[in-house]
Design a protein around this motif. Sequence first.
Motif, PDB file in Angstrom:
ATOM      1  N   GLU A 116       0.833  -1.198   0.000  1.00  0.00           N
ATOM      2  CA  GLU A 116       0.000   0.000   0.000  1.00  0.00           C
ATOM      3  C   GLU A 116       0.873   1.256   0.000  1.00  0.00           C
ATOM      4  O   GLU A 116       0.647   2.195  -0.767  1.00  0.00           O
ATOM      5  CB  GLU A 116      -0.901  -0.040   1.234  1.00  0.00           C
ATOM      6  CG  GLU A 116      -1.895   1.075   1.313  1.00  0.00           C
ATOM      7  CD  GLU A 116      -2.835   0.915   2.514  1.00  0.00           C
ATOM      8  OE1 GLU A 116      -3.040  -0.234   2.961  1.00  0.00           O
ATOM      9  OE2 GLU A 116      -3.334   1.930   2.992  1.00  0.00           O
ATOM     10  N   SER A 119       2.783   1.821  -3.338  1.00  0.00           N
ATOM     11  CA  SER A 119       1.938   2.417  -4.367  1.00  0.00           C
ATOM     12  C   SER A 119       1.752   3.916  -4.123  1.00  0.00           C
ATOM     13  O   SER A 119       1.783   4.736  -5.051  1.00  0.00           O
ATOM     14  CB  SER A 119       0.600   1.692  -4.357  1.00  0.00           C
ATOM     15  OG  SER A 119      -0.386   2.461  -4.966  1.00  0.00           O
ATOM     16  N   LEU A 120       1.613   4.236  -2.851  1.00  0.00           N
ATOM     17  CA  LEU A 120       1.384   5.633  -2.466  1.00  0.00           C
ATOM     18  C   LEU A 120       2.643   6.493  -2.716  1.00  0.00           C
ATOM     19  O   LEU A 120       2.565   7.575  -3.310  1.00  0.00           O
ATOM     20  CB  LEU A 120       1.004   5.533  -1.008  1.00  0.00           C
ATOM     21  CG  LEU A 120       0.583   6.585  -0.070  1.00  0.00           C
ATOM     22  CD1 LEU A 120      -0.210   5.891   1.020  1.00  0.00           C
ATOM     23  CD2 LEU A 120       1.788   7.223   0.506  1.00  0.00           C
ATOM     24  N   GLY A 123       3.213   6.805  -6.486  1.00  0.00           N
ATOM     25  CA  GLY A 123       2.227   7.703  -7.093  1.00  0.00           C
ATOM     26  C   GLY A 123       2.569   9.169  -6.874  1.00  0.00           C
ATOM     27  O   GLY A 123       2.555   9.962  -7.811  1.00  0.00           O
ATOM     28  N   VAL A 124       2.905   9.537  -5.625  1.00  0.00           N
ATOM     29  CA  VAL A 124       3.135  10.961  -5.370  1.00  0.00           C
ATOM     30  C   VAL A 124       4.467  11.440  -5.917  1.00  0.00           C
ATOM     31  O   VAL A 124       4.580  12.590  -6.334  1.00  0.00           O
ATOM     32  CB  VAL A 124       3.041  11.345  -3.866  1.00  0.00           C
ATOM     33  CG1 VAL A 124       1.620  11.240  -3.378  1.00  0.00           C
ATOM     34  CG2 VAL A 124       3.966  10.546  -3.004  1.00  0.00           C
ATOM     35  N   ARG A 131       4.159  13.194 -14.625  1.00  0.00           N
ATOM     36  CA  ARG A 131       3.042  14.053 -15.006  1.00  0.00           C
ATOM     37  C   ARG A 131       3.566  15.381 -15.546  1.00  0.00           C
ATOM     38  O   ARG A 131       3.083  15.886 -16.554  1.00  0.00           O
ATOM     39  CB  ARG A 131       2.134  14.280 -13.787  1.00  0.00           C
ATOM     40  CG  ARG A 131       0.736  14.746 -14.125  1.00  0.00           C
ATOM     41  CD  ARG A 131      -0.138  14.747 -12.882  1.00  0.00           C
ATOM     42  NE  ARG A 131      -0.327  13.409 -12.338  1.00  0.00           N
ATOM     43  CZ  ARG A 131      -0.012  13.031 -11.101  1.00  0.00           C
ATOM     44  NH1 ARG A 131       0.516  13.891 -10.261  1.00  0.00           N
ATOM     45  NH2 ARG A 131      -0.229  11.809 -10.710  1.00  0.00           N
ATOM     46  N   ARG A 142      -0.260  -2.673 -10.253  1.00  0.00           N
ATOM     47  CA  ARG A 142      -0.297  -2.892  -8.806  1.00  0.00           C
ATOM     48  C   ARG A 142       1.095  -3.324  -8.342  1.00  0.00           C
ATOM     49  O   ARG A 142       1.824  -3.962  -9.096  1.00  0.00           O
ATOM     50  CB  ARG A 142      -1.357  -3.918  -8.422  1.00  0.00           C
ATOM     51  CG  ARG A 142      -1.114  -5.309  -8.948  1.00  0.00           C
ATOM     52  CD  ARG A 142      -2.195  -6.281  -8.488  1.00  0.00           C
ATOM     53  NE  ARG A 142      -3.530  -5.843  -8.811  1.00  0.00           N
ATOM     54  CZ  ARG A 142      -4.475  -5.634  -7.900  1.00  0.00           C
ATOM     55  NH1 ARG A 142      -4.233  -5.833  -6.633  1.00  0.00           N
ATOM     56  NH2 ARG A 142      -5.662  -5.239  -8.258  1.00  0.00           N
ATOM     57  N   PRO A 143       1.493  -2.963  -7.118  1.00  0.00           N
ATOM     58  CA  PRO A 143       2.819  -3.353  -6.640  1.00  0.00           C
ATOM     59  C   PRO A 143       2.897  -4.861  -6.431  1.00  0.00           C
ATOM     60  O   PRO A 143       1.943  -5.436  -5.910  1.00  0.00           O
ATOM     61  CB  PRO A 143       2.956  -2.642  -5.284  1.00  0.00           C
ATOM     62  CG  PRO A 143       1.716  -1.862  -5.084  1.00  0.00           C
ATOM     63  CD  PRO A 143       0.714  -2.236  -6.115  1.00  0.00           C
TER      64      PRO A 143
ATOM     65  N   ARG B  78      -3.922  11.547  -4.080  1.00  0.00           N
ATOM     66  CA  ARG B  78      -4.341  11.367  -5.480  1.00  0.00           C
ATOM     67  C   ARG B  78      -3.523  10.288  -6.184  1.00  0.00           C
ATOM     68  O   ARG B  78      -3.063  10.451  -7.314  1.00  0.00           O
ATOM     69  CB  ARG B  78      -4.252  12.697  -6.254  1.00  0.00           C
ATOM     70  CG  ARG B  78      -5.021  13.770  -5.510  1.00  0.00           C
ATOM     71  CD  ARG B  78      -5.673  14.762  -6.403  1.00  0.00           C
ATOM     72  NE  ARG B  78      -6.458  15.673  -5.577  1.00  0.00           N
ATOM     73  CZ  ARG B  78      -6.808  16.887  -5.937  1.00  0.00           C
ATOM     74  NH1 ARG B  78      -6.445  17.342  -7.124  1.00  0.00           N
ATOM     75  NH2 ARG B  78      -7.528  17.630  -5.143  1.00  0.00           N
ATOM     76  N   THR B  79      -3.322   9.198  -5.470  1.00  0.00           N
ATOM     77  CA  THR B  79      -2.642   8.046  -6.051  1.00  0.00           C
ATOM     78  C   THR B  79      -3.601   6.867  -6.030  1.00  0.00           C
ATOM     79  O   THR B  79      -4.594   6.884  -5.310  1.00  0.00           O
ATOM     80  CB  THR B  79      -1.404   7.632  -5.233  1.00  0.00           C
ATOM     81  OG1 THR B  79      -1.844   7.280  -3.912  1.00  0.00           O
ATOM     82  CG2 THR B  79      -0.403   8.752  -5.140  1.00  0.00           C
ATOM     83  N   ALA B  80      -3.264   5.851  -6.818  1.00  0.00           N
ATOM     84  CA  ALA B  80      -4.088   4.651  -6.839  1.00  0.00           C
ATOM     85  C   ALA B  80      -3.795   3.799  -5.611  1.00  0.00           C
ATOM     86  O   ALA B  80      -2.699   3.845  -5.070  1.00  0.00           O
ATOM     87  CB  ALA B  80      -3.795   3.847  -8.098  1.00  0.00           C
ATOM     88  N   ALA B  81      -4.793   3.051  -5.149  1.00  0.00           N
ATOM     89  CA  ALA B  81      -4.574   2.048  -4.100  1.00  0.00           C
ATOM     90  C   ALA B  81      -5.089   0.719  -4.635  1.00  0.00           C
ATOM     91  O   ALA B  81      -5.932   0.697  -5.540  1.00  0.00           O
ATOM     92  CB  ALA B  81      -5.307   2.441  -2.829  1.00  0.00           C
ATOM     93  N   PHE B  82      -4.551  -0.368  -4.090  1.00  0.00           N
ATOM     94  CA  PHE B  82      -4.896  -1.687  -4.604  1.00  0.00           C
ATOM     95  C   PHE B  82      -5.224  -2.644  -3.464  1.00  0.00           C
ATOM     96  O   PHE B  82      -4.733  -2.470  -2.358  1.00  0.00           O
ATOM     97  CB  PHE B  82      -3.708  -2.289  -5.362  1.00  0.00           C
ATOM     98  CG  PHE B  82      -3.219  -1.446  -6.498  1.00  0.00           C
ATOM     99  CD1 PHE B  82      -3.737  -1.616  -7.768  1.00  0.00           C
ATOM    100  CD2 PHE B  82      -2.231  -0.483  -6.293  1.00  0.00           C
ATOM    101  CE1 PHE B  82      -3.282  -0.839  -8.828  1.00  0.00           C
ATOM    102  CE2 PHE B  82      -1.776   0.296  -7.345  1.00  0.00           C
ATOM    103  CZ  PHE B  82      -2.301   0.121  -8.613  1.00  0.00           C
TER     104      PHE B  82
END
Lengths: 237, 329
Positions: A116, A119-120, A123-124, A131, A142-143, B78-82
């Motif tokens: 979790e 991924s976070l 993403g940031v 971006r 997915r990780p 604002r990221t994806a979660a799985f």
Amino acid sequence: MTASLDDDDRDLLQETCNVAMGLAGAALARFFADAFVKLSVPHVFLGPSGDVGKLLTSGAAFAEKDEVSTFRQRFMAQVGVPGEVIVCFGAGSGAEVARRLGHDETDVVESEVLAEIASLLTGVTIGGVLRQLFRRDPTFSRPSPVGKRNSYDATLDAIFSQRVLFPWDHVLALRIAFRLEDDPRLAPLMQDHPKRVGTFQSQVVAVLRTGNLPQVKEALGRLRVELLGPSNAPSQL
Amino acid sequence: MPLPKATLESLAKDIVDKVDVGLVVVDAEDLIVHWNDFMERCSGTSRAQALGASLYAIFPELPQGWFEQKLRAVRTLRTAAFTSWRERPRVFSLVSDPLRPRPIEDCSEGPGPEPMVQDCVILPLVDESTEEVFAAILVHDRTELARAEARGQLLTQANTALEELARHDPLTRVYHRAAIEKALETALAEAHRTSKPLAALAVLIDDFGPLNDQNGCRVADEVLRYVAQTLRAGLGPSAVLGRLEGATFLVVVPERRESEAILLGQRLRFAVASAPIEVQDKRIKVTLSVGVAQVAAETDAAPLLERALAALGEAQRAGGNNTRVSRVR
């Protein structure tokens, strides 16, 4: 095809990363309400995959023999520009972050929490850089776990020298390190809870193949024009 | 030529409703604002019932604290979660898509719908005009995959069990001749590689022929089974036991010196001789002869086995119910 970035490109890429890290730091601080999020200055590496793997060991968040748990996420920055993100966590990070997020330890397994957080963080940080460069939201897979409690240098060797995750000979890599610390202003309140000081140590490495350097340079050129005006467009001869 | 906006919107709505992935959109208060066809047919809850309801009211078994945390990450970062089916197979209590393509064999499945094993992806959706952040929950049906994997594992287990069975003598449940000879070879190679001792014990039930003649083969079979069990019970986990033929067994004991092997032979002999065997209202007294051979220079299993059998022959000739050791000349 030039497999290199000139100094201007490097500076701009570094600056883009710095801006993205500022935004990421602010977002992470909002998320981990009572913690200080320490983000390192991003480092850019370019060269043969094996060499980049060796360079990544020095000045890293981890010592060579530190045990790390590792996750990978694949991504597409734009059509034809695939990449890999490798997220390493130091020992104890899973328990520490579970505690900070108020997860019941019996309810959540460590690998799930780490996935979790991977991924976070991806993403940031990497999401933010991509971006800005490519003007679109990148899509991340997915990780998935690639190693549990392996030494840091063996992990890098498997990924960059034996290339178990990607086949690329030459890569562009971006490294960011994280730490979570308690807010020192809260220290007086924490005296009754000495156990609160834990360790969350993580490192995110994004990898692109150098075959995609033209797209990266093109993106940097576009960014330069936006920031500095059309006179700074690279001259086309 | 891009389509007009109104056409695009209309098409997008259809695609979202018809796609075979679950789609739930929740607002900042976790109230459901979108619920597609897939969710209707897999939850049994209609769009009319779901819209405006709290996610936790529709799915009371969803761990609320844990899921709120995920949604918070999605909204603030604002990221994806799985979620992964390997760790949490059933985040939402749904049944596997009734319209999922199924192989013919599955048509005979038991009654009742099948719980859906699922992967979930949670994505941030931002309304550009109001800056309001929604969360889109995508639910992928992984029931088939999970079942295939479980089936694969079962098959592997079954094959392992079959291989193990194939090595055994059906009567006594110890290794048959080929298996014990193979085990002796393996143990011998290991003993040479690690320079550790190894002993082989040939064990024979005394006067088994007359026992068979007097009591019949059913009783004789029971005796064989009893002796095999008693031998097995007297051996450690590293020892291997097999039946060579008729009433002759072989015991392979790694890391045993000669003196220890002789002691083991005596123990096994006493264990069998100490009490008569009760079979079909008969009390039968059984004794054993044992031949011990300690590994010397031999690298082949055959000469080692021969020496153990030769020592066994000596024990028999000495009247049975005793132990003899093979001496290398």
